[in-house]
Design a protein around this motif. Structure first.
Motif, PDB file in Angstrom:
ATOM      1  N   ASP A 114       0.840  -1.192   0.000  1.00 36.77           N
ATOM      2  CA  ASP A 114       0.000   0.000   0.000  1.00 36.77           C
ATOM      3  C   ASP A 114       0.882   1.252   0.000  1.00 36.77           C
ATOM      4  N   ALA A 115       0.528   2.219  -0.845  1.00 39.64           N
ATOM      5  CA  ALA A 115       1.215   3.515  -0.898  1.00 39.64           C
ATOM      6  C   ALA A 115       2.718   3.398  -1.162  1.00 39.64           C
ATOM      7  N   GLU A 116       3.126   2.357  -1.884  1.00 41.68           N
ATOM      8  CA  GLU A 116       4.550   2.157  -2.150  1.00 41.68           C
ATOM      9  C   GLU A 116       5.074   3.023  -3.293  1.00 41.68           C
ATOM     10  N   LEU A 117       4.215   3.362  -4.249  1.00 40.02           N
ATOM     11  CA  LEU A 117       4.667   4.020  -5.473  1.00 40.02           C
ATOM     12  C   LEU A 117       4.383   5.524  -5.466  1.00 40.02           C
ATOM     13  N   SER A 118       5.281   6.265  -6.098  1.00 42.64           N
ATOM     14  CA  SER A 118       5.032   7.700  -6.264  1.00 42.64           C
ATOM     15  C   SER A 118       4.475   8.022  -7.643  1.00 42.64           C
ATOM     16  N   TRP A 119       4.581   7.089  -8.585  1.00 38.42           N
ATOM     17  CA  TRP A 119       3.986   7.292  -9.904  1.00 38.42           C
ATOM     18  C   TRP A 119       3.593   5.953 -10.523  1.00 38.42           C
ATOM     19  N   TYR A 120       2.649   6.050 -11.440  1.00 33.46           N
ATOM     20  CA  TYR A 120       2.054   4.883 -12.109  1.00 33.46           C
ATOM     21  C   TYR A 120       1.858   5.281 -13.556  1.00 33.46           C
ATOM     22  N   ARG A 121       2.441   4.507 -14.455  1.00 30.79           N
ATOM     23  CA  ARG A 121       2.328   4.783 -15.888  1.00 30.79           C
ATOM     24  C   ARG A 121       1.728   3.570 -16.590  1.00 30.79           C
ATOM     25  N   SER A 122       0.862   3.819 -17.570  1.00 31.31           N
ATOM     26  CA  SER A 122       0.294   2.723 -18.349  1.00 31.31           C
ATOM     27  C   SER A 122       0.011   3.231 -19.757  1.00 31.31           C
ATOM     28  N   GLU A 123       0.528   2.523 -20.744  1.00 29.94           N
ATOM     29  CA  GLU A 123       0.363   2.933 -22.145  1.00 29.94           C
ATOM     30  C   GLU A 123      -0.282   1.815 -22.943  1.00 29.94           C
ATOM     31  N   ARG A 124      -1.380   2.132 -23.618  1.00 30.23           N
ATOM     32  CA  ARG A 124      -2.110   1.170 -24.447  1.00 30.23           C
ATOM     33  C   ARG A 124      -2.464  -0.098 -23.676  1.00 30.23           C
ATOM     34  N   THR A 125      -2.797   0.074 -22.423  1.00 29.19           N
ATOM     35  CA  THR A 125      -3.169  -1.070 -21.577  1.00 29.19           C
ATOM     36  C   THR A 125      -4.636  -1.000 -21.172  1.00 29.19           C
ATOM     37  N   PHE A 126      -5.111   0.176 -20.770  1.00 30.93           N
ATOM     38  CA  PHE A 126      -6.513   0.312 -20.372  1.00 30.93           C
ATOM     39  C   PHE A 126      -7.450   0.061 -21.556  1.00 30.93           C
ATOM     40  N   LEU A 127      -6.925   0.131 -22.764  1.00 32.68           N
ATOM     41  CA  LEU A 127      -7.657  -0.237 -23.968  1.00 32.68           C
ATOM     42  C   LEU A 127      -8.207  -1.653 -23.870  1.00 32.68           C
ATOM     43  N   HIS A 128      -7.530  -2.500 -23.072  1.00 33.34           N
ATOM     44  CA  HIS A 128      -7.877  -3.919 -22.993  1.00 33.34           C
ATOM     45  C   HIS A 128      -8.655  -4.283 -21.724  1.00 33.34           C
ATOM     46  N   PHE A 129      -9.087  -3.272 -20.963  1.00 37.53           N
ATOM     47  CA  PHE A 129      -9.855  -3.522 -19.739  1.00 37.53           C
ATOM     48  C   PHE A 129     -11.322  -3.179 -19.982  1.00 37.53           C
ATOM     49  N   PRO A 130     -12.228  -4.156 -19.991  1.00 36.72           N
ATOM     50  CA  PRO A 130     -13.651  -3.841 -20.188  1.00 36.72           C
ATOM     51  C   PRO A 130     -14.190  -2.881 -19.137  1.00 36.72           C
ATOM     52  N   ASP A 131     -13.729  -3.030 -17.899  1.00 38.16           N
ATOM     53  CA  ASP A 131     -14.149  -2.153 -16.811  1.00 38.16           C
ATOM     54  C   ASP A 131     -12.891  -1.703 -16.070  1.00 38.16           C
ATOM     55  N   PRO A 132     -12.438  -0.465 -16.314  1.00 36.68           N
ATOM     56  CA  PRO A 132     -11.181  -0.014 -15.712  1.00 36.68           C
ATOM     57  C   PRO A 132     -11.275   0.316 -14.225  1.00 36.68           C
ATOM     58  N   ALA A 133     -12.468   0.287 -13.653  1.00 37.28           N
ATOM     59  CA  ALA A 133     -12.626   0.709 -12.260  1.00 37.28           C
ATOM     60  C   ALA A 133     -11.782  -0.137 -11.314  1.00 37.28           C
TER      61      ALA A 133
END
Length: 270
Positions: A114-133
């Motif tokens: 939990d709370a380990e990261l200071s940034w999160y990057r994702s490229e052309r990945t959410f395109l493949h999630f039917p429900d990004p929630a």
């Protein structure tokens, strides 16, 4: 007549969520290599790098594929970890960039505290999630308060091709959209982030433009046409005529294909 070269049983566009079970992960890796070598691919990556430039400490590239962005971010001085759900992709990334840290993991169950990261990057990945929630809920868990998230996806409906056979172009475009779980991710990510409680949302469009049909087929038109052929909405003969038309336009310097990526940046409220 096979107009696109060797094809898997299903379109590449429809199988990125489960590369390892496709029996031909090398096809997906080769596709990512084509995309990363394109000018549009570089432009999108660089826009995401600017978005996390000020972020300090460890961050992650989710859906890192064959590792290009992880290696770039390490070169830029970032403490970057690549995460991909495909073992074939992880193996390819580590073979290419053995100095990088790349692990197998799901965007829905990330290998971070939990709370380990200071940034999160994702490229052309959410395109493949039917429900990004669910993925955004997990992003909230691993990001520290004030952490940066950047999502880069196209809206596939933004694709424009200068063809003189518009009915085939429309069928190919519609098939491509229907083959991908979240084809409008680029324009929908902002409100999904808002719904998930992220703030300071900014959207930067990046237009990808290709002026020869060979390059366009390498990065977008081939998977789109494969989707149309697989779905049976375009015949082999119509596909061949469409490709011939695009090739003729290209030889006359009259071909253009465009699509718009949307680089969406937000922060987790402090």
């Amino acid at each position: 007549m096979d107009t696109t070269g060797p094809r898997t049983a299903e379109s590449l566009a429809a199988r990125f969520h489960d590369v390892d079970s496709s029996a031909v992960p090398e096809d997906f890796i080769a596709y990512l290599r084509k995309m990363e070598e394109s000018e549009s691919g570089r432009a999108v990556r660089e826009a995401t790098y600017r978005a996390v430039e000020a972020a300090e400490s460890r961050g992650a590239d989710i859906g890192c594929g064959a590792g290009r962005a992880v290696a770039d971010l390490v070169r830029l001085g970032k403490d970057a970890v690549g995460v991909d759900s495909s073992q074939a992709m992880v193996d390819a990334a580590l073979a290419r960039f053995p100095h990088c840290h790349v692990v197998r993991g799901s965007a829905f169950e990330l290998p971070f505290e939990d709370a380990e990261l200071s940034w999160y990057r994702s490229e052309r990945t959410f395109l493949h999630f039917p429900d990004p929630a669910e993925a955004l809920s997990e992003a909230r868990r691993v990001l520290r308060p004030g952490g940066t998230i950047v999502l880069a996806d196209p809206d596939l409906a933004s694709m424009v091709v200068s063809s003189r056979i518009p009915e085939t172009t429309d069928a190919v475009k519609d098939a491509f959209c229907s083959a991908v779980p979240n084809p409008h991710a680029g324009t929908h990510n902002a409100y999904h982030l808002a719904d998930a409680g992220f703030t300071d949302i900014k959207v930067v469009p990046v237009m990808a433009t290709l002026n020869d049909h060979a390059s366009a087929f390498g990065v977008v038109l081939e998977p789109a046409l494969t989707a149309a052929l697989t779905q049976g909405v375009v015949s082999e003969e119509a596909a061949a005529r469409w490709k011939d038309d695009l090739g003729d336009l290209s030889r006359r310097n009259a071909f253009t294909a465009t699509a718009t990526f949307f680089v969406t940046t937000a922060r987790l409220a402090s």
